[in-house]
Design a protein around this motif. Sequence first.
Motif, short mmCIF file in Angstrom:
data_model
loop_
_atom_site.label_atom_id
_atom_site.label_comp_id
_atom_site.label_asym_id
_atom_site.label_seq_id
_atom_site.Cartn_x
_atom_site.Cartn_y
_atom_site.Cartn_z
N SER A 104 34.18 23.76 -6.69
CA SER A 104 34.19 22.30 -6.63
C SER A 104 35.17 21.83 -5.56
O SER A 104 36.26 22.39 -5.41
N SER A 109 31.65 13.59 -9.08
CA SER A 109 31.04 14.07 -7.84
C SER A 109 30.64 12.94 -6.89
O SER A 109 30.87 13.02 -5.68
N HIS A 151 26.70 17.39 -12.83
CA HIS A 151 26.77 17.87 -11.45
C HIS A 151 28.06 18.63 -11.20
O HIS A 151 28.04 19.73 -10.63
N ASN A 152 29.18 18.07 -11.62
CA ASN A 152 30.49 18.68 -11.39
C ASN A 152 31.26 18.73 -12.70
O ASN A 152 31.70 17.69 -13.20
N TRP A 167 29.73 27.96 -6.70
CA TRP A 167 30.01 26.93 -7.70
C TRP A 167 31.34 26.21 -7.46
O TRP A 167 31.70 25.31 -8.22
N THR A 201 34.22 18.99 -14.72
CA THR A 201 35.63 18.77 -14.38
C THR A 201 36.55 19.72 -15.12
O THR A 201 37.65 20.00 -14.64
N THR A 231 36.33 18.73 -5.73
CA THR A 231 37.08 17.62 -6.32
C THR A 231 38.12 18.08 -7.34
O THR A 231 39.04 17.32 -7.65
N THR A 263 30.60 23.20 -9.70
CA THR A 263 29.59 22.29 -9.17
C THR A 263 28.22 22.94 -9.23
O THR A 263 28.05 24.08 -8.76
N ASN A 264 27.26 22.24 -9.79
CA ASN A 264 25.90 22.75 -9.91
C ASN A 264 25.03 22.31 -8.72
O ASN A 264 25.27 21.27 -8.12
N LEU A 306 31.35 14.38 -3.38
CA LEU A 306 30.49 15.51 -3.04
C LEU A 306 29.15 14.99 -2.53
O LEU A 306 28.77 13.85 -2.79
#
Length: 401
Positions: free
Chosen positions: A305, A179, A145-146, A303, A148, A307, A153-154, A183
């Motif tokens: 992120s 995530s 998902h994320n 995309w 790092t 985080t 981020t998808n 998120l």
Amino acid sequence: MDYFYGPGRNHLFVPGPVNIPESVLRAMNRNNEDYRSPAVPAMTKTLLEDVKKIFKTTSGTPFIIPTTGTGAWESALTNTLSPGDRTVSFLIGQFSLLWIDQQKRLGFNVDVVESDWGQGANLDILASKLAEDTAHTIKAVCIVHNETATGVTNNLAKVRKILDDYRHPALLLVDGVSSICALDFRMDEWGVDVALTGSQKALSLPTGMGIVCASPKALEASKTAKSFRVFFDWKDYLKFYKLGTFWPYTPSIQLLYGLREALDLLFLEGLDNVIARHARLGKATRLAVEAWGLKNCTQKEEWFSDTVTAVLVPPYIDSAEIVRRGWKRYNLSLGLGLNKVAGKVFRIGHLGNLNELQLLGCLAGVEMILKDVGYPVKLGSGVAAACAYLQNNTPLIASRI
């Protein structure tokens, strides 16, 4: 005492492990207990019920495993798939690369969809593969998902829509390590079959707890999956769930009490507020990077992120020196660039139990480091940009209104 003492607090801004709240540290500061006593199963029962909330599921079955995210990966794969099964997996950075490597070493037939580092998963290729797979040889779609390593981020809702559009029965397995709890994540709504996270990320706990949540479809798949598994076997957990004792082996008592407090803090703030806070911190960081005249490793806004931000540096600067200088001079811990982006990016983690003023301290430190390594940054530029945004967008603390 610290192995290398520095006055004051270490400013921890790697994208995991993250800062641990004082109340969580206090909750974990306790003696061992008999996990077969009535107390630990009673606490575990409430933990399992509450953990479902961070995945936003009512139908999923959670497993709290004494392991890391890597172990949670293995649990997700080996309980749902058989050797030789075909998976589609997206290579977009270091952690998706490691999960793909694990899939290969476990004996799965991995169909790798690779994108440039800094891009998200290529969902057009996923659509074409699903369209061609009329025999349903693809048994699982595996996605981080994320990512790092690159701050990407998808869009999981789009992945689910593509699977549904082609009426494809493949399982959807999601790494939500960096995530979940930070998120927006909706296990039931997005039809995620297995989701997983690690305690050291947005939960703000020490490393050592992998949390996996399985849909009814994934549990059904586990009944026929032929991958060899022992420690990670869901069947053993489910057996003890029915007995009401919950643990097939000894859990970490201290981490369980820490998880209880960490969940209580998240629920006290409110999950939607937690997600909004991470969105603010992510936006503020990106505005600072822009004010410094640097670029985000992530190539498109869709995309970005909330985080972690991976910051590209000019070719005459080694990003590893930025990380070294931060730790040696300012007691600031930043994330290294990994693998393909080693030396090219440094990473600012902005996840977990973190507020606006903590982030501003980090950004001030980064500005001094950039000046140290010869980058012509205007001191205060990024902090000012972040301050202007945060001053206009930070709400009152809910519990203090």
